[in-house]
Design a protein around this motif. Structure first.
Motif, PDB file in Angstrom:
ATOM      1  N   GLU A  24       0.835  -1.203   0.000  1.00 49.61           N
ATOM      2  CA  GLU A  24       0.000   0.000   0.000  1.00 49.61           C
ATOM      3  C   GLU A  24       0.873   1.258   0.000  1.00 49.61           C
ATOM      4  O   GLU A  24       0.846   2.068   0.914  1.00 49.61           O
ATOM      5  CB  GLU A  24      -0.946   0.006   1.208  1.00 49.61           C
ATOM      6  CG  GLU A  24      -1.927  -1.146   1.207  1.00 49.61           C
ATOM      7  CD  GLU A  24      -2.900  -1.069   2.373  1.00 49.61           C
ATOM      8  OE1 GLU A  24      -2.805  -0.103   3.160  1.00 49.61           O
ATOM      9  OE2 GLU A  24      -3.757  -1.961   2.492  1.00 49.61           O
ATOM     10  N   LEU A  25       1.638   1.403  -1.072  1.00 48.07           N
ATOM     11  CA  LEU A  25       2.619   2.479  -1.158  1.00 48.07           C
ATOM     12  C   LEU A  25       1.967   3.850  -1.208  1.00 48.07           C
ATOM     13  O   LEU A  25       0.899   4.036  -1.807  1.00 48.07           O
ATOM     14  CB  LEU A  25       3.485   2.288  -2.403  1.00 48.07           C
ATOM     15  CG  LEU A  25       4.324   1.008  -2.477  1.00 48.07           C
ATOM     16  CD1 LEU A  25       5.085   0.956  -3.790  1.00 48.07           C
ATOM     17  CD2 LEU A  25       5.279   0.911  -1.295  1.00 48.07           C
ATOM     18  N   ALA A  26       2.654   4.819  -0.591  1.00 50.18           N
ATOM     19  CA  ALA A  26       2.225   6.213  -0.677  1.00 50.18           C
ATOM     20  C   ALA A  26       2.891   6.931  -1.842  1.00 50.18           C
ATOM     21  O   ALA A  26       2.472   8.023  -2.227  1.00 50.18           O
ATOM     22  CB  ALA A  26       2.560   6.942   0.631  1.00 50.18           C
ATOM     23  N   GLY A  27       3.932   6.333  -2.404  1.00 53.40           N
ATOM     24  CA  GLY A  27       4.657   6.934  -3.517  1.00 53.40           C
ATOM     25  C   GLY A  27       5.789   6.016  -3.934  1.00 53.40           C
ATOM     26  O   GLY A  27       6.053   4.987  -3.294  1.00 53.40           O
ATOM     27  N   LEU A  28       6.478   6.370  -5.038  1.00 53.66           N
ATOM     28  CA  LEU A  28       7.565   5.545  -5.555  1.00 53.66           C
ATOM     29  C   LEU A  28       8.705   6.434  -6.030  1.00 53.66           C
ATOM     30  O   LEU A  28       8.489   7.400  -6.766  1.00 53.66           O
ATOM     31  CB  LEU A  28       7.083   4.681  -6.720  1.00 53.66           C
ATOM     32  CG  LEU A  28       8.154   3.818  -7.404  1.00 53.66           C
ATOM     33  CD1 LEU A  28       8.603   2.695  -6.465  1.00 53.66           C
ATOM     34  CD2 LEU A  28       7.638   3.241  -8.717  1.00 53.66           C
TER      35      LEU A  28
END
Length: 469
Positions: free
Chosen positions: A271-275
């Motif tokens: 559940e990434l918030a960004g990359l």
């Protein structure tokens, strides 16, 4: 000169064949899915055609031929000029053969003439003899023997575009921007890229000494032990603070697109918030793989890159996002520096122009020329590498020799960057670094990566607040 006249006649007859419109071979437009090239005189397909490559190069499909047929309507005056110029070349070759201080066979003289003709065009065009052709094939497959650097040319000297991670050059501390002044005590000025690579590559375990020129210090010698270079194109996939994912691409070789997709699949479970996509010191590679990576972050049919060649010879070609996976909702940051070149700049430019990612770091290298590797039907296992086009970002920018400007400039001096690399490497391969060695760079701070994470966290917070309102 008893052999002058028959040799000249042979060369002139060959020239007449070209003037009459007979093509030895013919290359397709840049790109693995390029439409077929115009018809040419049927000849047996050239052997040993290499896979298709960009930037460091673009390669034709096996079974195709080299160049479009020359104009049928060459005037008598033009043909006379061709005869006279080839006669000049032939006479020069014969004089070298007869009078040069060392005895040379004709093949060595002819090969040297071709090298000179192509390397005089630009730093990236060259003649690839059989050994160099095989070396290029090994490099595109991600495995070769040498010291582990990607090189370009600047001011007539070999330039380190980027050291390859875990290579002898990387371990010795060579940096992007270093100039190779001499190899084994012999000046490197005037050597072409193939000649440099032949001197640097060799049997694992053998040594080579380079004299390095680096900004801010006197030239110094570095002795390197050659090794088998195994290039893992995707490294370091992990989750950083605040649920920001991280992925580093070291170069664009044959498996890169699939490796990125696999790494994204693993990261997506968090559940990434960004990359953060780290392309620092990535010297480029295959055009097809640059497209395969970029299209994973762009909507379908979005323009990724356009190539433009000489009008009437190489048509403009546009490459768009295809594929089945499009991760378009995740905020992204891309890290670049002056070792980011070629295919890596294609990915950066595509995502920057589409406003899909914020670009952070230093200005990139600026290599936007496209080379085709063309097999020679008249000499098996020989190829020419010829610049045939420049590429443009989707917004129409041509960044050759200027590079891509980051949206947020975060300078990281070369010595500080090297300490960051060593700390990162020790974290990823702790068994390779004893504790006392790790202490040497324990305080190194990757300010560019920290800024990227902060930017993505801020974007996430701003987006959430905007949604509430």
């Amino acid at each position: 000169m008893s052999i002058y006249r028959p040799l000249l006649m042979f060369v002139l007859l060959a020239a007449a064949g070209f003037g009459g419109g007979h093509a030895l071979a013919q290359a397709p437009a840049v790109g693995p899915e390029a439409p077929g090239a115009p018809a040419a005189v049927a000849l047996p397909p050239p052997t040993n055609a290499l896979p298709f490559l960009l930037a460091t190069n673009a390669l034709p499909r096996a079974g195709t031929t080299n160049a479009p047929a020359m104009a049928e309507a060459a005037t008598a005056e033009e043909m006379q000029n061709v005869y006279e110029d080839i006669a000049l070349l032939t006479e020069t070759m014969l004089l070298v053969r007869r009078h040069y201080v060392d005895a040379l066979d004709y093949r060595r003289i002819v090969y040297s003439a071709i090298h000179g003709m192509l390397s005089d065009l630009d730093p990236h065009s060259d003649f690839l003899e059989p050994k160099a052709s095989e070396g290029l094939k090994e490099e595109t497959e991600g495995r070769f023997g040498g010291i582990g650097i990607q090189i370009g040319m600047r001011g007539g000297l070999p330039l380190v575009i980027a050291p390859i991670e875990e290579s002898p050059a990387y371990a010795a501390g060579l940096l992007a921007g270093d100039l190779i002044v001499a190899i084994e005590g012999r000046p490197a000025l005037g050597l072409n890229i193939e000649q440099v690579m032949q001197k640097l590559r060799g049997t694992p375990g053998t040594r080579v000494t380079l004299t390095i020129g680096r900004e801010g210090r006197d030239p110094f010698d570095v002795t390197l032990v050659r090794d088998t270079i195994k290039v893992a194109s995707v490294k370091g996939a992990r989750v950083l603070r605040n649920r920001v994912g991280y992925l580093r691409i070291t170069q664009f070789s044959e498996p890169t697109g699939a490796e990125v997709a696999a790494a994204l699949g693993r990261l997506a479970t968090n559940e990434l918030a960004g990359l953060v996509l780290d392309l620092r010191d990535n010297p480029g590679g295959l055009l097809s793989q640059a497209i395969a990576v970029a299209e994973q972050f762009l909507p379908e049919k979005t323009v990724i890159v356009t190539t433009r060649g000489r009008e009437g010879v190489h048509e403009t070609e546009t490459f768009r996002a295809g594929g089945g996976r499009h991760l378009i909702g995740l905020p992204m940051a891309i890290l670049i520096n002056r070792g980011t070149a070629s295919a890596a700049e294609i990915v950066t430019g595509a995502l920057q122009d589409a406003k899909r990612a914020i670009v952070i770091g230093d200005t990139s290298f600026g290599k936007a020329s496209v080379q085709k590797i063309m097999p020679l039907a008249t000499r098996e296992q020989c190829h020419i590498k010829l610049t045939t086009a420049h590429y443009y970002t989707p917004g129409g920018r041509m960044i050759h020799d200027t590079g891509i400007e980051p949206d947020i400039v975060v300078p990281l001096p070369p010595t500080a960057w090297h300490r960051v690399q060593m700390k990162r490497d020790a974290e990823e391969r702790p068994a390779a670094y004893p504790p006392e060695r790790r202490e040497e760079f324990a305080d190194a701070v990757d300010t560019q990566l920290d800024r990227a994470v902060d930017a993505l966290v801020a974007a996430r917070i701003f987006g959430a607040n905007r949604d509430v309102k």
